[in-house]
Write a protein that holds these residues in place. Sequence first.
Motif, PDB file in Angstrom:
ATOM      1  N   PHE A 769      -5.681   4.841  17.942  1.00 53.43           N
ATOM      2  CA  PHE A 769      -5.761   3.607  17.157  1.00 53.43           C
ATOM      3  C   PHE A 769      -5.528   3.995  15.707  1.00 53.43           C
ATOM      4  O   PHE A 769      -6.220   4.870  15.164  1.00 53.43           O
ATOM      5  CB  PHE A 769      -7.115   2.928  17.324  1.00 53.43           C
ATOM      6  N   VAL A 770      -4.543   3.371  15.076  1.00 51.23           N
ATOM      7  CA  VAL A 770      -4.125   3.757  13.729  1.00 51.23           C
ATOM      8  C   VAL A 770      -4.083   2.523  12.838  1.00 51.23           C
ATOM      9  O   VAL A 770      -3.578   1.466  13.234  1.00 51.23           O
ATOM     10  CB  VAL A 770      -2.735   4.427  13.740  1.00 51.23           C
ATOM     11  N   LEU A 771      -4.610   2.672  11.631  1.00 47.04           N
ATOM     12  CA  LEU A 771      -4.445   1.676  10.571  1.00 47.04           C
ATOM     13  C   LEU A 771      -3.587   2.284   9.475  1.00 47.04           C
ATOM     14  O   LEU A 771      -3.795   3.434   9.086  1.00 47.04           O
ATOM     15  CB  LEU A 771      -5.802   1.267   9.985  1.00 47.04           C
ATOM     16  N   LYS A 772      -2.634   1.510   8.996  1.00 53.62           N
ATOM     17  CA  LYS A 772      -1.752   2.011   7.929  1.00 53.62           C
ATOM     18  C   LYS A 772      -1.478   0.885   6.946  1.00 53.62           C
ATOM     19  O   LYS A 772      -1.231  -0.254   7.348  1.00 53.62           O
ATOM     20  CB  LYS A 772      -0.429   2.529   8.500  1.00 53.62           C
ATOM     21  N   ILE A 773      -1.514   1.218   5.668  1.00 51.33           N
ATOM     22  CA  ILE A 773      -1.173   0.261   4.631  1.00 51.33           C
ATOM     23  C   ILE A 773      -0.288   0.956   3.606  1.00 51.33           C
ATOM     24  O   ILE A 773      -0.457   2.136   3.305  1.00 51.33           O
ATOM     25  CB  ILE A 773      -2.436  -0.317   3.946  1.00 51.33           C
ATOM     26  N   ASN A 774       0.715   0.235   3.113  1.00 51.57           N
ATOM     27  CA  ASN A 774       1.546   0.747   2.026  1.00 51.57           C
ATOM     28  C   ASN A 774       1.719  -0.340   0.985  1.00 51.57           C
ATOM     29  O   ASN A 774       1.425  -1.518   1.226  1.00 51.57           O
ATOM     30  CB  ASN A 774       2.892   1.266   2.546  1.00 51.57           C
ATOM     31  N   ARG A 775       2.190   0.061  -0.169  1.00 47.58           N
ATOM     32  CA  ARG A 775       2.376  -0.897  -1.270  1.00 47.58           C
ATOM     33  C   ARG A 775       3.632  -0.536  -2.047  1.00 47.58           C
ATOM     34  O   ARG A 775       3.781   0.608  -2.496  1.00 47.58           O
ATOM     35  CB  ARG A 775       1.174  -0.889  -2.208  1.00 47.58           C
ATOM     36  N   LEU A 776       4.529  -1.471  -2.190  1.00 45.88           N
ATOM     37  CA  LEU A 776       5.757  -1.246  -2.948  1.00 45.88           C
ATOM     38  C   LEU A 776       5.515  -1.540  -4.424  1.00 45.88           C
ATOM     39  O   LEU A 776       5.071  -2.638  -4.797  1.00 45.88           O
ATOM     40  CB  LEU A 776       6.878  -2.138  -2.423  1.00 45.88           C
ATOM     41  N   VAL A 777       5.783  -0.543  -5.268  1.00 44.86           N
ATOM     42  CA  VAL A 777       5.667  -0.673  -6.719  1.00 44.86           C
ATOM     43  C   VAL A 777       7.063  -0.563  -7.301  1.00 44.86           C
ATOM     44  O   VAL A 777       7.741   0.452  -7.109  1.00 44.86           O
ATOM     45  CB  VAL A 777       4.761   0.429  -7.312  1.00 44.86           C
ATOM     46  N   ARG A 778       7.514  -1.591  -7.977  1.00 42.82           N
ATOM     47  CA  ARG A 778       8.861  -1.613  -8.561  1.00 42.82           C
ATOM     48  C   ARG A 778       8.780  -1.605 -10.075  1.00 42.82           C
ATOM     49  O   ARG A 778       7.992  -2.338 -10.672  1.00 42.82           O
ATOM     50  CB  ARG A 778       9.629  -2.860  -8.104  1.00 42.82           C
ATOM     51  N   PHE A 779       9.628  -0.773 -10.692  1.00 41.50           N
ATOM     52  CA  PHE A 779       9.699  -0.716 -12.152  1.00 41.50           C
ATOM     53  C   PHE A 779      11.099  -1.116 -12.599  1.00 41.50           C
ATOM     54  O   PHE A 779      12.070  -0.840 -11.912  1.00 41.50           O
ATOM     55  CB  PHE A 779       9.390   0.699 -12.648  1.00 41.50           C
TER      56      PHE A 779
END
Length: 779
Positions: A769-779
């Motif tokens: 069982f896996v939880l994954k979160i990512n976040r895109l940061v744009r400059f």
Amino acid sequence: MQNLNFRSWFFPGVLIAAFGVFSPISTAAQSGPSGLSSDARDNPPGPVPPATMVRTNDGRVTVRAVRLTEPLIVDGVLDEAAYQTPPITGFIQTLPREGEPASERTDAWVFYDDDTLYLVCRCWDSAPPDEWIANEMRRDTNQLRQNDVFGALFDTFHDRRNGFNFYTNPLGARADQWITDEGNPNTDWNPVWFVRTGRFDGGWTAEMAIPFKSLRYLSGEGQTWGIQIRRVIRRKNEFAYLAFVPASTGGSTSIFRVSAAGDLVGLDLPSAGKNIEIKPYATSSLTSDFTLAEPESNDFDGDFGADIKLGITANITADLTYNTDFAQVEVDERQVNLSRLSLFFPEKREFFLEGRGMFDFGSRPFTGRGGGGGPGGGGGGGFGGGGSAPTVFYSRRIGLSGTEAIPILGGGRVTGKSGRFGFGAMSLQTDEVGATPQTNYTVVRVKRDVLRRSSIGALFTNRSKSAVVDGTNQVYGLDGTFNFGQDVSFGGFYAMSRTPGLNNENQSYVGRASYGGDRFGLTADYTVVGDNFNPEIGLVRRDDFRRFSGSARFSPRPRSIEWIRQFRFFTRYERIEGLDAGVLETEVWGGGLMVEFENSDQLGVFGRINFERLDDPLEVSSTVSVPVGDYNFNSISLNYGLGGQRRVTGSFSLELGEFYDGTIRTVRFNRGRVSLTNQLSFEPSVSFNDVKLPAGDFTTTVLGLRADFAFAPLMFVGGLVQYDSDSDSFSTNLRFRWEYAPGSEFFAVYTDERSTLRSGIPELETRAFVLKINRLVRF
């Protein structure tokens, strides 16, 4: 059981908290799903100059993009002043009535401002909404291609070979493709863009907003792109394009014919050279493995990493990855293999999917419906695979050893285009796991456009630790694709591997030719694979042979039979010989008839005459092998496929005949789908083989059921359960995916594997069982 370690939950907790506070894509986060500021909603765009569309006598189309002084409000309601601009109209059918005007009116607009490109449509439809084909909300699915859709391809370098394709349906589902060399569509490319749809009395509307940061292009004033706009009315099986495309290109795949696109002018484009994207991730996992000598139960772990994208120039991009993770990737679908070829599984990992078209090597030229047709097929290079030809670069060799994941410590990739040259380079380092040492994988690819629709290229791969001997492994290759007119193509490649002790018979080469007209088709392939050809970042499904194959097709469209769209009569021949003595190893004669009905259903009858020489026993199941010898055997199969636009669809096939020195009965149901609602669907699959041989009788059964529920276009939950009688296994894979902000995702994944050797409830072997979160940061 291990104690819960600090890293397993601290890193995800900190990053989740940070993601909630720090919102790098401020415009999108503050203005809602459209990604446009609140000021733009309060102040509609000001006056704009009129757009123009010109169609010349020879059919060429030129469209002028209209520059906006303020961002467009993306809400699916076409009530801004910009829509006083005359629309783009005059779509032409590719299918079913080639060259005739589209049966329904379509109005389209192309706008842009300093940051965003807008594509808008008003799709008139004489049928009531309950007759529209719109039953998919998820992104990039096969079923979405079977819906009513509107979209456009943008050839941003105006090279008439490559482009970015965007489309949507009346429900607001979205799909995007990166098209390379008029084919090889990368459907797993997922840029940030926005769409809203709506309805009016007489049809539906769509407004798309594509940030320039999501595209590659040449910046500056007065730029010209290629553009092809498409409207699909699926209940009529109608494919209409702004710029005419012949029916021989396939209808649904006609969008790949980038050279047929019109011109988009009036573009004063911003600089794209300083784009920077950072995408950190965090995972937490709970795993069990009861197959080990010392079983593990509920082992906690956690990790973090990041991907970085740097826009070096407007058309050159660098990608860096640290501690690459693929926890959210769906498991492979099980396959039955009764042949002497190794199985090919598609790449599903995001890092390798983006920009993959640049690394395709020796891929088959695209000619729409193709030359011959019928059962079987040739090979492919790059990510494609299939047939007997080797895949010189096969990205699943990196970070995977069989089905075991090998951690990727980090790496980078650079891709881009400069003038007529395209190039790509990647280097990745994997960790040491058991007997597998730390290994570096390097791939370099260069391509050059020649003539109007052709290209030549070179490929180099290096594996720092060979998997078969002490030392390194390299492959050098040259390839080319040459397209003439609409339907004639030639292509092929030459490759040589270098492995210590394997320096003889270490080459492979392929030559291909095809004519893919709508009424007639021809193909011819010649392939040689040496006994020691060893591309260790590639895939060789069969070695030490030379192969010739050819096919012919006759496919008339009977105007006098209204319910039949096209007949396809075809025949195919394949001959494979050993390299040393030229002894015949495989020979196949095949032929048949395929009937395509106006409702998109298909009926086919196929026959095959086979010869196989086995120099070694062939294992066809876990308990039965076919002994050494020469075998002649024949078979016939019947296939019926339901049109993909139906709420209940799928392909049924029955095969009867001989199998080596015995018999075979095969029943298959694949590509099945039952759409209960626009949000809920089930996709069943069945493969059953009943084989009787002197060496022993056996049956194989593979069952699969996929279920998907879409809460919204950017949030869905899916499950895949599979049973395989040959390996006595039952598996479950459940995935929840939510794109909670543009380009940012949360995943929850459950997977288990069970044994069915014992009666009763299948015995649990592994679980995660896996939880994954990512976040895109744009400059």
